[in-house]
Design a protein around this motif. Structure first.
Motif, PDB file in Angstrom:
ATOM      1  N   VAL A 275      -3.362   0.119  -1.703  1.00 53.64           N
ATOM      2  CA  VAL A 275      -1.917  -0.180  -1.665  1.00 53.64           C
ATOM      3  C   VAL A 275      -1.656  -1.592  -2.179  1.00 53.64           C
ATOM      4  O   VAL A 275      -0.622  -2.189  -1.886  1.00 53.64           O
ATOM      5  CB  VAL A 275      -1.378  -0.019  -0.223  1.00 53.64           C
ATOM      6  N   ASN A 276      -2.599  -2.117  -2.955  1.00 52.18           N
ATOM      7  CA  ASN A 276      -2.541  -3.507  -3.404  1.00 52.18           C
ATOM      8  C   ASN A 276      -1.258  -3.812  -4.185  1.00 52.18           C
ATOM      9  O   ASN A 276      -0.842  -3.060  -5.063  1.00 52.18           O
ATOM     10  CB  ASN A 276      -3.751  -3.815  -4.294  1.00 52.18           C
ATOM     11  N   GLU A 277      -0.631  -4.956  -3.822  1.00 52.06           N
ATOM     12  CA  GLU A 277       0.548  -5.440  -4.544  1.00 52.06           C
ATOM     13  C   GLU A 277       0.422  -6.917  -4.903  1.00 52.06           C
ATOM     14  O   GLU A 277       1.380  -7.524  -5.387  1.00 52.06           O
ATOM     15  CB  GLU A 277       1.811  -5.229  -3.697  1.00 52.06           C
ATOM     16  N   LEU A 278      -0.755  -7.511  -4.646  1.00 55.31           N
ATOM     17  CA  LEU A 278      -0.961  -8.925  -4.940  1.00 55.31           C
ATOM     18  C   LEU A 278      -1.251  -9.093  -6.426  1.00 55.31           C
ATOM     19  O   LEU A 278      -2.180  -8.495  -6.963  1.00 55.31           O
ATOM     20  CB  LEU A 278      -2.120  -9.476  -4.108  1.00 55.31           C
ATOM     21  N   SER A 279      -0.465  -9.930  -7.067  1.00 55.70           N
ATOM     22  CA  SER A 279      -0.545 -10.078  -8.525  1.00 55.70           C
ATOM     23  C   SER A 279      -1.885 -10.640  -8.982  1.00 55.70           C
ATOM     24  O   SER A 279      -2.337 -10.341 -10.092  1.00 55.70           O
ATOM     25  CB  SER A 279       0.584 -10.985  -9.019  1.00 55.70           C
ATOM     26  N   PHE A 280      -2.551 -11.459  -8.162  1.00 53.02           N
ATOM     27  CA  PHE A 280      -3.813 -12.066  -8.584  1.00 53.02           C
ATOM     28  C   PHE A 280      -5.012 -11.155  -8.317  1.00 53.02           C
ATOM     29  O   PHE A 280      -6.155 -11.541  -8.542  1.00 53.02           O
ATOM     30  CB  PHE A 280      -4.017 -13.430  -7.902  1.00 53.02           C
ATOM     31  N   ILE A 281      -4.764  -9.965  -7.781  1.00 52.48           N
ATOM     32  CA  ILE A 281      -5.827  -8.973  -7.592  1.00 52.48           C
ATOM     33  C   ILE A 281      -5.508  -7.752  -8.443  1.00 52.48           C
ATOM     34  O   ILE A 281      -4.512  -7.061  -8.200  1.00 52.48           O
ATOM     35  CB  ILE A 281      -5.968  -8.569  -6.110  1.00 52.48           C
ATOM     36  N   ASN A 282      -6.304  -7.533  -9.465  1.00 47.76           N
ATOM     37  CA  ASN A 282      -6.134  -6.374 -10.360  1.00 47.76           C
ATOM     38  C   ASN A 282      -4.734  -6.315 -10.968  1.00 47.76           C
ATOM     39  O   ASN A 282      -4.185  -5.243 -11.218  1.00 47.76           O
ATOM     40  CB  ASN A 282      -6.424  -5.072  -9.607  1.00 47.76           C
ATOM     41  N   GLY A 283      -4.142  -7.496 -11.186  1.00 49.18           N
ATOM     42  CA  GLY A 283      -2.815  -7.557 -11.806  1.00 49.18           C
ATOM     43  C   GLY A 283      -1.716  -6.929 -10.961  1.00 49.18           C
ATOM     44  O   GLY A 283      -0.680  -6.520 -11.496  1.00 49.18           O
ATOM     45  N   GLY A 284      -1.914  -6.853  -9.652  1.00 53.15           N
ATOM     46  CA  GLY A 284      -0.913  -6.266  -8.776  1.00 53.15           C
ATOM     47  C   GLY A 284      -0.920  -4.756  -8.743  1.00 53.15           C
ATOM     48  O   GLY A 284      -0.057  -4.135  -8.114  1.00 53.15           O
ATOM     49  N   LYS A 285      -1.913  -4.134  -9.391  1.00 51.15           N
ATOM     50  CA  LYS A 285      -2.000  -2.672  -9.429  1.00 51.15           C
ATOM     51  C   LYS A 285      -2.930  -2.159  -8.331  1.00 51.15           C
ATOM     52  O   LYS A 285      -3.811  -2.868  -7.856  1.00 51.15           O
ATOM     53  CB  LYS A 285      -2.521  -2.217 -10.799  1.00 51.15           C
ATOM     54  N   HIS A 286      -2.726  -0.930  -7.950  1.00 51.77           N
ATOM     55  CA  HIS A 286      -3.583  -0.293  -6.951  1.00 51.77           C
ATOM     56  C   HIS A 286      -4.993  -0.128  -7.504  1.00 51.77           C
ATOM     57  O   HIS A 286      -5.182   0.120  -8.701  1.00 51.77           O
ATOM     58  CB  HIS A 286      -3.035   1.067  -6.557  1.00 51.77           C
ATOM     59  N   ILE A 287      -5.986  -0.269  -6.646  1.00 55.05           N
ATOM     60  CA  ILE A 287      -7.384  -0.144  -7.051  1.00 55.05           C
ATOM     61  C   ILE A 287      -7.883   1.218  -6.578  1.00 55.05           C
ATOM     62  O   ILE A 287      -8.277   1.398  -5.423  1.00 55.05           O
ATOM     63  CB  ILE A 287      -8.229  -1.284  -6.446  1.00 55.05           C
ATOM     64  N   GLU A 288      -7.859   2.166  -7.461  1.00 51.59           N
ATOM     65  CA  GLU A 288      -8.126   3.556  -7.072  1.00 51.59           C
ATOM     66  C   GLU A 288      -9.599   3.843  -6.801  1.00 51.59           C
ATOM     67  O   GLU A 288      -9.922   4.801  -6.090  1.00 51.59           O
ATOM     68  CB  GLU A 288      -7.610   4.509  -8.164  1.00 51.59           C
ATOM     69  N   TRP A 289     -10.512   3.014  -7.364  1.00 54.88           N
ATOM     70  CA  TRP A 289     -11.931   3.303  -7.172  1.00 54.88           C
ATOM     71  C   TRP A 289     -12.426   2.945  -5.775  1.00 54.88           C
ATOM     72  O   TRP A 289     -13.525   3.340  -5.370  1.00 54.88           O
ATOM     73  CB  TRP A 289     -12.781   2.575  -8.215  1.00 54.88           C
ATOM     74  N   ALA A 290     -11.631   2.186  -5.014  1.00 54.48           N
ATOM     75  CA  ALA A 290     -12.051   1.808  -3.659  1.00 54.48           C
ATOM     76  C   ALA A 290     -12.150   3.056  -2.786  1.00 54.48           C
ATOM     77  O   ALA A 290     -11.250   3.900  -2.802  1.00 54.48           O
ATOM     78  CB  ALA A 290     -11.054   0.826  -3.059  1.00 54.48           C
ATOM     79  N   PRO A 291     -13.223   3.213  -2.027  1.00 54.21           N
ATOM     80  CA  PRO A 291     -13.382   4.420  -1.208  1.00 54.21           C
ATOM     81  C   PRO A 291     -12.379   4.478  -0.063  1.00 54.21           C
ATOM     82  O   PRO A 291     -12.017   3.447   0.505  1.00 54.21           O
ATOM     83  CB  PRO A 291     -14.810   4.290  -0.666  1.00 54.21           C
ATOM     84  N   GLU A 292     -11.921   5.682   0.231  1.00 57.15           N
ATOM     85  CA  GLU A 292     -11.071   5.912   1.399  1.00 57.15           C
ATOM     86  C   GLU A 292     -11.948   6.525   2.492  1.00 57.15           C
ATOM     87  O   GLU A 292     -12.542   7.587   2.288  1.00 57.15           O
ATOM     88  CB  GLU A 292      -9.917   6.860   1.055  1.00 57.15           C
ATOM     89  N   ILE A 293     -12.020   5.860   3.617  1.00 57.21           N
ATOM     90  CA  ILE A 293     -12.882   6.321   4.706  1.00 57.21           C
ATOM     91  C   ILE A 293     -12.058   7.134   5.695  1.00 57.21           C
ATOM     92  O   ILE A 293     -11.096   6.623   6.281  1.00 57.21           O
ATOM     93  CB  ILE A 293     -13.552   5.132   5.415  1.00 57.21           C
ATOM     94  N   GLY A 294     -12.417   8.387   5.887  1.00 54.09           N
ATOM     95  CA  GLY A 294     -11.667   9.273   6.767  1.00 54.09           C
ATOM     96  C   GLY A 294     -11.952   9.022   8.237  1.00 54.09           C
ATOM     97  O   GLY A 294     -12.907   8.329   8.605  1.00 54.09           O
ATOM     98  N   ILE A 295     -11.138   9.625   9.106  1.00 50.40           N
ATOM     99  CA  ILE A 295     -11.276   9.412  10.537  1.00 50.40           C
ATOM    100  C   ILE A 295     -12.558  10.042  11.070  1.00 50.40           C
ATOM    101  O   ILE A 295     -13.159   9.531  12.030  1.00 50.40           O
ATOM    102  CB  ILE A 295     -10.029   9.960  11.279  1.00 50.40           C
ATOM    103  N   ALA A 296     -13.013  11.148  10.459  1.00 44.12           N
ATOM    104  CA  ALA A 296     -14.260  11.778  10.905  1.00 44.12           C
ATOM    105  C   ALA A 296     -15.442  10.833  10.691  1.00 44.12           C
ATOM    106  O   ALA A 296     -16.312  10.699  11.562  1.00 44.12           O
ATOM    107  CB  ALA A 296     -14.483  13.089  10.154  1.00 44.12           C
ATOM    108  N   THR A 297     -15.454  10.155   9.554  1.00 48.26           N
ATOM    109  CA  THR A 297     -16.513   9.179   9.280  1.00 48.26           C
ATOM    110  C   THR A 297     -16.437   8.018  10.256  1.00 48.26           C
ATOM    111  O   THR A 297     -17.463   7.546  10.770  1.00 48.26           O
ATOM    112  CB  THR A 297     -16.396   8.653   7.836  1.00 48.26           C
TER     113      THR A 297
END
Length: 365
Positions: A275-297
């Motif tokens: 949900v990144n919105e910081l301009s100095f991180i990836n130009g303010g774009k979302h970083i889709e390659w980051a893993p999403e960890i589910g509640i079961a994990t």
């Protein structure tokens, strides 16, 4: 969650605190092991029943989040018992009065954590970068948990606040049953009971700074956060008396909690990337390659870590007891210096006694 659900839940939690006071705390007494065990089981059963009903009503996702949050908060509360024990010892609180101190601490924690929960929910909704902040807080807390004990400050949390408080408010040093104030020579003084409650309250505030980001790493639903915190805290008083003698055996608890907090910290940072919105991180774009960890994990990691910590701690204390490092209660079995030095002391005394006037000199020393 609908407002009516919030109000009903808050009323039930408040009712349980009031019941606890009138049923167990109003008359000062030291609870027995049986009493503590029964009521600890009752509060754990209440949490399990609530979790099952909640899971059936709202679905497995939020239900799983509740159980993950409850287990995490309960684990952190066990770690907090070490600090409560330190505070009780530092203030020399009579055992029969400790129940009242702990219940007041629970009530203060519920109030302060509710405020933190609402503020945290508002912050997360308004600014996505708060996920980065919460993640960093948890990683720093995890590091503090696992670093060597010699680096920890051996001080009572809230000690500076209490010391400042005593400078500006008249206090006495002796307890007067469980009274918070006492009147002497026509003047009102605060007793140590009031001061230890200040220390407990300040400590709960510090704990909230760690526990609230931890559970927000597992769920972003404020109601789940509130109920997991409330149900974990409600049985804290009974848990204190139940496992007080077992705390020394959980030698790897701090490291286990460090692993859990670090895991949740990374989970928060990965979510922040999505949900990144910081301009100095990836130009303010979302970083889709980051893993999403589910509640079961999350549940698997939390429960698995606690299981490993418990087994490893009990194994180590048993092995150390067999090697004579610990006594039968699981505490360090250290030699008594006076007895260890008896032969040397006796020899020195004999040498002195042989000299003219030696006996007199020995007595003077």
């Amino acid at each position: 969650m609908h407002l009516s659900v919030w109000l009903i839940s808050a009323a039930v939690v408040l009712g349980l605190v009031i019941f606890d006071f009138y049923a167990h705390v109003r008359t000062p007494h030291a609870p027995t092991f049986k009493e503590s065990a029964i009521w600890s089981a009752v509060y754990i059963a209440l949490a399990i029943i609530f979790g099952i009903v909640f899971l059936i009503v709202v679905g497995p996702e939020h239900g799983g989040e509740f159980f993950a949050g409850y287990i995490t908060e309960k684990s952190l509360s066990v770690d907090n018992l070490f600090v409560f024990l330190l505070i009780m010892t530092s203030f020399r609180v009579p055992r029969e009065n400790q129940q009242k101190v702990l219940l007041v601490g629970v009530a203060l924690a519920l109030v302060m954590r509710t405020a933190f929960i609402l503020l945290g929910a508002a912050a997360l909704n308004a600014w996505s970068w708060v996920f980065y902040l919460f993640g960093a807080i948890l990683l720093w807390t995890a590091w503090k948990q696992v670093k060597p004990e010699t680096e920890h400050e051996d001080k009572v949390p809230g000690g500076a606040v209490v010391a400042l408080f005593k400078k500006v408010v008249p206090t006495v040093d002796e307890y007067n049953s469980d009274r918070l104030t006492v009147k002497k020579n026509g003047k009102r003084f605060l007793t140590p009971m009031f001061l230890v409650m200040v220390a407990i309250g300040f400590t709960d505030l510090l704990f909230a700074l760690d526990s609230i980001p931890a559970i927000y790493g597992l769920t972003q639903e404020p109601y789940v956060v509130f109920m997991a915190n409330a149900l974990a805290l409600l049985g804290l008083r009974q848990l204190y008396f139940l496992i007080g003698g077992l705390l020394d055996r959980l030698v790897y608890l701090a490291q286990g909690l460090g692993v859990i907090l670090a895991f949740i910290g990374f989970k928060l940072i990965f979510h922040a990337m999505h949900v990144n919105e910081l301009s100095f991180i990836n130009g303010g774009k979302h970083i889709e390659w980051a893993p999403e960890i589910g509640i079961a994990t999350s549940l698997t990691v939390i429960i698995g870590t606690l299981a490993v910590v418990t087994v490893a701690s009990l194994w180590k204390t048993r092995r150390d007891a067999e090697r004579g490092i610990l006594d039968s209660d699981g505490r360090p079995d250290l030699p008594e210096p006076d007895r260890a030095d008896e032969p040397a002391v006796a020899a020195a005394d004999a040498a002195v006694a042989e000299k003219p006037g030696g006996s007199s000199q020995a007595h003077e020393s």
